[in-house]
Design an enzyme around this catalytic site. Structure first.
Site, PDB file in Angstrom:
ATOM      1  N   GLU A 243       0.822  -1.202   0.000  1.00  0.00           N
ATOM      2  CA  GLU A 243       0.000   0.000   0.000  1.00  0.00           C
ATOM      3  C   GLU A 243       0.861   1.260   0.000  1.00  0.00           C
ATOM      4  OE1 GLU A 243      -3.428   2.290   2.681  1.00  0.00           O
ATOM      5  OE2 GLU A 243      -2.728   0.291   3.256  1.00  0.00           O
ATOM      6  N   GLY A 364      -2.918   5.824   4.586  1.00  0.00           N
ATOM      7  CA  GLY A 364      -2.020   4.675   4.514  1.00  0.00           C
ATOM      8  C   GLY A 364      -0.854   4.759   5.479  1.00  0.00           C
TER       9      GLY A 364
END
Length: 388
Positions: A243, A364
């Site tokens: 990610e 994230g």
């Protein structure tokens, strides 16, 4: 073409994907930016073209391609100037579907992964909580086992695709007494009784739906547990590397788009009898901006190669996101300045690009959290190992 990483097949894919985006997506972007609702037909078209199956095994409808196809997918999505649309697509494929791919058994993959590849189902990943933020281990959501089901309670927030998705990948504590080892991962149907979502109003990423999710005594079958009970935290940590690298790649791509747009504008805009690209101060600023983009892009490509070769790149991916998202914000800020007053107008792309980019250092894993993770690794000698 960077032949160190990209083959002719990669570049053919890039051109076909660019053409697809221009034909099928770009005409609808302004509408989706205003409504915050990406219509279902485009998900199906992505599925039909195989774009949701780039890294999925062939037995579940995917193509099992190398990660540089993913890089191309991410880069070109950034260059149609809708961070929200891009986020909805990659959050489905590389957040929700990654967990289905890695932790789901065959039953779960047949029920959720195959239709996700085909564009018939949309997924979201639910980890962040209103009181937790980046403190994943401190989550309060619980899933207590009762016979052949778990009873899920709690809430999640800032969830991309959190309102209009068909299923949710949810992290919750199956053992609330254990901070790290008590977390498990489940797939939950959207229409399950007790699931509700509230749409959030955002500064940027306007095309995507970002939701706050509530779970009120939701019954989750034990068959919807993914992987082993209590292994949720290492599963989450393992996938954070991908990610964060994705967000680093997104950052260098949107910054590259901003520089290219600024250069084209400067070639056409005339002041004091000459085009803007003839003024030394502006030329040197562009030189600096382009250099910073190139440095991040080349680093991100090298880390992609290592991840593709099977290395665990949690430190490097964290560095990628930390520096690339900072660079993108600063480069786009300067690119907007190049346009003068027009940079502040919604008819030009920079205003949206600036707003969309600002999520980079937050989502994230915030830059502050990433700095501490990196510090632990390079100062304290901390080692992170993959869960599977």
């Amino acid at each position: 073409m960077n032949s160190m990483y990209f083959t002719e097949e990669h570049e053919a894919f890039r051109q076909s994907f660019k053409d697809f985006l221009q034909k099928e997506v770009v005409p609808h972007i302004e509408k989706w930016e205003k409504t915050g609702n990406i219509e279902r037909f485009i998900w199906k078209k992505f599925g039909e073209m195989g774009y949701f199956g780039l890294s999925t095994p062939e037995e579940y409808g995917g193509m099992n391609l190398d990660l540089f196809y993913t890089v191309i997918f991410l880069e070109e999505l950034q260059k149609i100037n809708s961070g929200g649309f891009a986020a909805a697509m990659w959050a489905h494929e590389y957040l929700a579907m990654t967990h289905l791919n890695k932790e789901g058994d065959d039953f779960i993959k047949q029920k959720y992964l195959v239709p996700s590849v085909e564009g018939d189902m949309i997924g979201c990943l639910c980890i962040t909580e209103p009181f937790g933020g980046s403190d994943v281990a401190g989550m309060r959501s619980t899933a207590i086992k009762q016979g052949d089901k778990y009873i899920l309670n709690g809430s999640k927030t800032f969830i991309t695709n959190g309102v209009y998705s068909d299923y949710l990948i949810v992290a919750a504590k199956t053992d609330p007494s254990d901070k790290y080892k008590g977390i498990s991962i489940f797939v939950v149907d959207r229409n399950a009784k007790g699931v509700s979502a509230t749409k959030l109003d955002k500064l940027g990423w306007r095309a995507s739906d970002t939701g706050e999710i509530a779970f009120d005594n939701v019954e989750v079958p034990t068959s919807n547990l993914m992987g082993e009970e209590g292994k949720g935290f290492p599963y989450i940590m393992q996938h954070f590397a991908l990610e964060r690298l994705i967000m680093g790649i997104n950052a260098h791509a949107r910054a590259e788009y901003a520089v290219d747009y600024a250069i084209n504008y400067m070639e056409e805009r005339v002041a004091f009898g000459k085009s803007l690209d003839r003024f030394q101060a502006l030329r040197h600023k562009i030189a600096e901006m382009a250099s910073r983009v190139d440095m991040c892009r080349e680093y991100n490509y090298s880390i992609t190669k290592r991840l593709n070769d099977g290395h665990y790149v949690v430190k490097e991916a964290s560095m990628s996101k930390l520096l690339s998202t900072k660079m993108a914000d600063e480069v786009i800020y300067d690119a907007l300045q190049m346009l003068g007053g027009y940079g502040y107008m919604e008819d030009y792309p920079m205003a949206r690009l600036l707003r969309d980019s600002r999520l980079g250092p937050i989502g994230g894993g915030t830059s502050e959290i990433l700095k501490e993770i990196i510090a632990k690794m390079i100062i304290d000698g901390k080692e992170y190992k993959p869960a599977t």
